[in-house]
Design an enzyme around this catalytic site. Structure first.
Site, PDB file in Angstrom:
ATOM      1  N   THR A 262     -11.993  -8.748  -5.137  1.00  0.00           N
ATOM      2  CA  THR A 262     -13.516  -8.370  -4.611  1.00  0.00           C
ATOM      3  C   THR A 262     -13.476  -6.564  -4.722  1.00  0.00           C
ATOM      4  O   THR A 262     -14.264  -5.987  -4.176  1.00  0.00           O
ATOM      5  CB  THR A 262     -13.812  -8.651  -3.166  1.00  0.00           C
ATOM      6  OG1 THR A 262     -12.792  -8.050  -2.397  1.00  0.00           O
ATOM      7  CG2 THR A 262     -14.139 -10.338  -3.341  1.00  0.00           C
TER       8      THR A 262
ATOM      9  N   HIS B 149     -20.931  -9.681  -7.796  1.00  0.00           N
ATOM     10  CA  HIS B 149     -20.966  -8.144  -6.958  1.00  0.00           C
ATOM     11  C   HIS B 149     -21.849  -8.358  -5.712  1.00  0.00           C
ATOM     12  O   HIS B 149     -22.589  -7.832  -5.647  1.00  0.00           O
ATOM     13  CB  HIS B 149     -21.008  -7.125  -7.947  1.00  0.00           C
ATOM     14  CG  HIS B 149     -20.587  -5.777  -7.242  1.00  0.00           C
ATOM     15  ND1 HIS B 149     -20.134  -4.726  -8.237  1.00  0.00           N
ATOM     16  CD2 HIS B 149     -20.144  -5.148  -6.034  1.00  0.00           C
ATOM     17  CE1 HIS B 149     -19.541  -3.926  -7.467  1.00  0.00           C
ATOM     18  NE2 HIS B 149     -19.361  -4.370  -6.159  1.00  0.00           N
TER      19      HIS B 149
ATOM     20  N   ASN C 182      -4.872   2.859 -11.311  1.00  0.00           N
ATOM     21  CA  ASN C 182      -5.133   1.450 -10.905  1.00  0.00           C
ATOM     22  C   ASN C 182      -5.541   0.733 -12.054  1.00  0.00           C
ATOM     23  O   ASN C 182      -5.917  -0.621 -11.751  1.00  0.00           O
ATOM     24  CB  ASN C 182      -5.872   1.127  -9.705  1.00  0.00           C
ATOM     25  CG  ASN C 182      -4.962   1.707  -8.488  1.00  0.00           C
ATOM     26  OD1 ASN C 182      -3.933   1.787  -8.599  1.00  0.00           O
ATOM     27  ND2 ASN C 182      -5.788   2.033  -7.281  1.00  0.00           N
TER      28      ASN C 182
ATOM     29  N   PRO D 130      -9.095   0.861  -4.415  1.00  0.00           N
ATOM     30  CA  PRO D 130     -10.049   1.272  -5.520  1.00  0.00           C
ATOM     31  C   PRO D 130      -9.531   1.177  -6.813  1.00  0.00           C
ATOM     32  O   PRO D 130      -8.479   1.118  -7.121  1.00  0.00           O
ATOM     33  CB  PRO D 130     -10.142   2.504  -4.918  1.00  0.00           C
ATOM     34  CG  PRO D 130      -8.655   3.114  -4.357  1.00  0.00           C
ATOM     35  CD  PRO D 130      -8.386   1.807  -3.812  1.00  0.00           C
TER      36      PRO D 130
ATOM     37  N   GLU E 180     -18.827  -5.678 -15.968  1.00  0.00           N
ATOM     38  CA  GLU E 180     -20.180  -6.252 -15.108  1.00  0.00           C
ATOM     39  C   GLU E 180     -21.521  -5.534 -15.419  1.00  0.00           C
ATOM     40  O   GLU E 180     -22.662  -5.887 -15.288  1.00  0.00           O
ATOM     41  CB  GLU E 180     -19.985  -6.546 -13.827  1.00  0.00           C
ATOM     42  CG  GLU E 180     -19.614  -4.841 -13.133  1.00  0.00           C
ATOM     43  CD  GLU E 180     -19.491  -5.341 -11.626  1.00  0.00           C
ATOM     44  OE1 GLU E 180     -18.391  -5.977 -11.146  1.00  0.00           O
ATOM     45  OE2 GLU E 180     -20.289  -4.566 -10.738  1.00  0.00           O
TER      46      GLU E 180
ATOM     47  N   ASP F 246     -15.404 -11.317  -7.618  1.00  0.00           N
ATOM     48  CA  ASP F 246     -16.896 -10.839  -7.298  1.00  0.00           C
ATOM     49  C   ASP F 246     -17.103  -9.620  -8.187  1.00  0.00           C
ATOM     50  O   ASP F 246     -18.281  -9.043  -8.071  1.00  0.00           O
ATOM     51  CB  ASP F 246     -16.937 -10.228  -5.880  1.00  0.00           C
ATOM     52  CG  ASP F 246     -18.319  -9.738  -5.493  1.00  0.00           C
ATOM     53  OD1 ASP F 246     -19.242 -10.948  -5.732  1.00  0.00           O
ATOM     54  OD2 ASP F 246     -18.540  -8.756  -5.105  1.00  0.00           O
TER      55      ASP F 246
ATOM     56  N   ASP G 239       1.015  -1.167  -0.047  1.00  0.00           N
ATOM     57  CA  ASP G 239       0.033  -0.065  -0.074  1.00  0.00           C
ATOM     58  C   ASP G 239       0.872   1.171  -0.053  1.00  0.00           C
ATOM     59  O   ASP G 239       2.075   1.196   0.343  1.00  0.00           O
ATOM     60  CB  ASP G 239      -1.107  -0.051   1.284  1.00  0.00           C
ATOM     61  CG  ASP G 239      -2.123   0.841   1.059  1.00  0.00           C
ATOM     62  OD1 ASP G 239      -2.027   2.043   0.466  1.00  0.00           O
ATOM     63  OD2 ASP G 239      -3.318   0.564   1.585  1.00  0.00           O
TER      64      ASP G 239
ATOM     65  N   ARG H 265     -12.731  -3.729  -7.881  1.00  0.00           N
ATOM     66  CA  ARG H 265     -13.514  -3.555  -8.820  1.00  0.00           C
ATOM     67  C   ARG H 265     -12.938  -4.219 -10.031  1.00  0.00           C
ATOM     68  O   ARG H 265     -11.674  -4.396 -10.238  1.00  0.00           O
ATOM     69  CB  ARG H 265     -13.309  -1.887  -9.182  1.00  0.00           C
ATOM     70  CG  ARG H 265     -14.246  -0.929  -8.153  1.00  0.00           C
ATOM     71  CD  ARG H 265     -15.707  -1.063  -8.579  1.00  0.00           C
ATOM     72  NE  ARG H 265     -16.413  -0.354  -7.681  1.00  0.00           N
ATOM     73  CZ  ARG H 265     -17.078  -0.618  -6.636  1.00  0.00           C
ATOM     74  NH1 ARG H 265     -16.916  -1.859  -6.118  1.00  0.00           N
ATOM     75  NH2 ARG H 265     -17.726   0.060  -5.778  1.00  0.00           N
TER      76      ARG H 265
HETATM   77  P1  NAI Z   1     -10.124   2.210   1.593  1.00  0.00           P
HETATM   78  O1  NAI Z   1     -10.016   3.717   0.945  1.00  0.00           O
HETATM   79  O2  NAI Z   1     -10.312   2.151   3.077  1.00  0.00           O
HETATM   80  O3  NAI Z   1      -8.741   1.526   1.224  1.00  0.00           O
HETATM   81  C1  NAI Z   1      -8.260   1.417  -0.158  1.00  0.00           C
HETATM   82  C2  NAI Z   1      -6.495   1.394   0.096  1.00  0.00           C
HETATM   83  O4  NAI Z   1      -6.208   0.925  -1.163  1.00  0.00           O
HETATM   84  C3  NAI Z   1      -5.961   2.504   0.857  1.00  0.00           C
HETATM   85  O5  NAI Z   1      -5.539   2.196   1.837  1.00  0.00           O
HETATM   86  C4  NAI Z   1      -4.971   3.134  -0.245  1.00  0.00           C
HETATM   87  O6  NAI Z   1      -3.864   3.638  -0.203  1.00  0.00           O
HETATM   88  C5  NAI Z   1      -4.850   1.612  -1.214  1.00  0.00           C
HETATM   89  N1  NAI Z   1      -4.424   1.805  -2.826  1.00  0.00           N
HETATM   90  C6  NAI Z   1      -5.057   2.437  -3.571  1.00  0.00           C
HETATM   91  N2  NAI Z   1      -4.272   2.194  -4.810  1.00  0.00           N
HETATM   92  C7  NAI Z   1      -3.251   1.163  -4.498  1.00  0.00           C
HETATM   93  C8  NAI Z   1      -2.318   0.530  -5.213  1.00  0.00           C
HETATM   94  N3  NAI Z   1      -2.300   0.783  -6.343  1.00  0.00           N
HETATM   95  N4  NAI Z   1      -1.672  -0.336  -4.679  1.00  0.00           N
HETATM   96  C9  NAI Z   1      -1.752  -0.731  -3.221  1.00  0.00           C
HETATM   97  N5  NAI Z   1      -2.749  -0.030  -2.435  1.00  0.00           N
HETATM   98  C10 NAI Z   1      -3.554   0.775  -2.999  1.00  0.00           C
HETATM   99  O7  NAI Z   1     -11.204   1.496   0.676  1.00  0.00           O
HETATM  100  P2  NAI Z   1     -11.865   0.287   1.195  1.00  0.00           P
HETATM  101  O8  NAI Z   1     -13.145   0.620   2.031  1.00  0.00           O
HETATM  102  O9  NAI Z   1     -11.241  -0.834   2.006  1.00  0.00           O
HETATM  103  O10 NAI Z   1     -12.326  -0.763  -0.186  1.00  0.00           O
HETATM  104  C11 NAI Z   1     -11.485  -1.025  -1.068  1.00  0.00           C
HETATM  105  C12 NAI Z   1     -12.405  -1.333  -2.399  1.00  0.00           C
HETATM  106  O11 NAI Z   1     -13.192  -2.208  -2.245  1.00  0.00           O
HETATM  107  C13 NAI Z   1     -13.467   0.036  -2.716  1.00  0.00           C
HETATM  108  O12 NAI Z   1     -12.540   1.026  -3.547  1.00  0.00           O
HETATM  109  C14 NAI Z   1     -14.331  -0.746  -3.774  1.00  0.00           C
HETATM  110  O13 NAI Z   1     -13.986  -0.576  -5.084  1.00  0.00           O
HETATM  111  C15 NAI Z   1     -14.279  -1.997  -3.420  1.00  0.00           C
HETATM  112  N6  NAI Z   1     -15.514  -2.727  -2.712  1.00  0.00           N
HETATM  113  C16 NAI Z   1     -16.079  -3.678  -3.297  1.00  0.00           C
HETATM  114  C17 NAI Z   1     -17.358  -4.105  -2.577  1.00  0.00           C
HETATM  115  C18 NAI Z   1     -18.002  -5.480  -3.350  1.00  0.00           C
HETATM  116  O14 NAI Z   1     -19.381  -5.625  -2.900  1.00  0.00           O
HETATM  117  N7  NAI Z   1     -17.476  -6.157  -4.163  1.00  0.00           N
HETATM  118  C19 NAI Z   1     -18.100  -3.484  -1.593  1.00  0.00           C
HETATM  119  C20 NAI Z   1     -17.342  -2.351  -1.005  1.00  0.00           C
HETATM  120  C21 NAI Z   1     -15.925  -1.948  -1.515  1.00  0.00           C
END
Ligand code: NAI
Length: 336
Positions: free
Chosen positions: A232, A295, A211, A206, A263, A258, A174, A234
């Site tokens: 899981t 999803h 990304n 994200p 999608e 997921d 990260d 995007r």
């Molecule tokens: P968050 O914002 O708390 O954490 C994301 C982390 O990823 C941050 O620490 C950031 O620094 C890091 N990051 C960003 N780009 C990176 C890279 N290239 N390499 C390494 N680390 C990187 O987000 P949270 O709440 O943990 O959610 C993560 C993702 O999960 C969301 O953006 C969303 O797309 C996805 N999600 C999927 C769901 C589903 O039903 N499948 C439901 C909820 C979220």
């Protein structure tokens, strides 16, 4: 306040109606996805509420603006589908639900890993047909294996705690290293190290411009032979064509998804009576070591209740001109 809820399913209506008893908004539910062809449905409303696969590009936003929409309330965390700059230019506030249950997504990640590893998705069918052969069902102990987490925000950290509980070695990559990550014993390493050493790689970052197709041919080549890859996050985080090539030659030993990059024309609908036209997706379905869910990682009772509550709290804050920490275009706060 009158809110048009797009991409609304019966389960959305149930959770929103329950929570709305405290707020008293006029919620009108549309099964239709928001896109150029459906934007007109927002006529006569003050705000819209949308989900992950609604299209909020420049032309849709201009349409919403013409109809007088001042607020777009996302009932999800990711907002890669929204052209935020255009919303800001047109004075439309955008709010989201940054966290509703990191446990839901982290636990679903584990479900995918467990199924792929112990082949329960295959065993289920076999046993129902009276086939009790164990051939092809061998898994491995998760205990002692190395899991690589890309992105240790809310969900990644939650997943790390689960893997630690199973006795795994947890590596992470990260840009930022949260204190909590170190406390639970995550080893933060360079991406290259994570790719080389992990038996399982799971994506929890994200989808951003940088990304897009993070997992491509080049990165896959650096992974362990037979690696298990889980997404899981995007769909756009993965170059699906590159992953298919890697599955064909065994470089990727198992794939759990997921989310899928195309999608939006597939998921959240019953398409069992139609012919799926997406040949890349259907190719994925032919692999015995690929497990796809549509999803649903977020989809728990707790998460749905929290989503509805935060969405309506966000709406209320914007309506009353109060600060809303979940507003994505904070610069608009004074003008909405
Ligand atoms: P968050 O914002 O708390 O954490 C994301 C982390 O990823 C941050 O620490 C950031 O620094 C890091 N990051 C960003 N780009 C990176 C890279 N290239 N390499 C390494 N680390 C990187 O987000 P949270 O709440 O943990 O959610 C993560 C993702 O999960 C969301 O953006 C969303 O797309 C996805 N999600 C999927 C769901 C589903 O039903 N499948 C439901 C909820 C979220």
């Amino acid at each position: 306040m009158k809110i048009a809820v797009f991409s609304a399913k019966p389960y959305d209506k149930k959770s929103f109606d329950k929570v709305n008893a405290q707020f008293g908004y006029e919620l009108v539910y549309f099964d239709a996805r928001l896109k150029e062809q459906t934007v007109q449905l927002a006529e006569g409303f003050d705000a819209i509420c949308i989900f992950t696969n609604d299209v909020v590009n420049q032309s849709v936003i201009e349409g919403l603006n013409r109809l007088g929409i001042r607020l777009i309330a996302l009932r999800c965390a990711g907002y890669n589908n929204v052209d935020l700059d255009t919303c800001t230019k047109l004075n439309i506030a955008v709010v989201r639900v940054p966290t509703y249950s990191p446990y839901a997504v982290a636990e679903h990640t584990l479900a995918l890993i467990m199924s792929l590893n112990r082949k329960t998705h295959r065993a289920f069918n076999r046993v129902r047909e009276g086939n009790f052969s164990l051939e092809g069902l061998m898994g491995f102990d998760l205990h002692g294996r190395t899991i690589g987490i890309i992105g240790t925000g809310r969900i990644g950290l939650c997943a790390a705690r689960i893997f630690k509980g199973l006795g795994c070695r947890v590596l992470a990559y990260d840009y930022q290293v949260p204190e909590e990550g170190l406390e639970i014993g995550i080893e933060y390493v360079e991406l290259e190290t994570l790719l080389k050493q992990s038996d399982i790689i799971t994506l929890h970052c994200p989808l951003t411009e940088q990304n897009y197709h993070l997992i491509n041919e080049n990165l896959i080549a650096q992974m362990k032979d037979g690696v298990m890859l889980i997404n899981t996050g995007r769909g756009g985080l993965i170059d699906t064509q590159a992953v298919i090539q890697a599955l064909k030659c065994g470089k990727i030993g198992a794939l759990g998804l997921d989310v899928y990059e195309e999608e939006k024309d597939l998921f959240f609908q019953d398409r069992s009576s139609t012919i799926i036209q997406d040949d890349i997706f259907t190719r994925l379905l032919t692999f015995p070591n690929v497990l796809i869910t549509g999803h649903q990682a977020f989809f728990t009772e707790e998460a749905m209740g929290n989503i509805a509550l935060t969405t309506l709290e966000n709406t209320q804050a914007i309506e009353k001109g109060q600060p809303c920490p979940n507003q994505l275009n904070q610069e608009l706060q004074a003008t909405v």
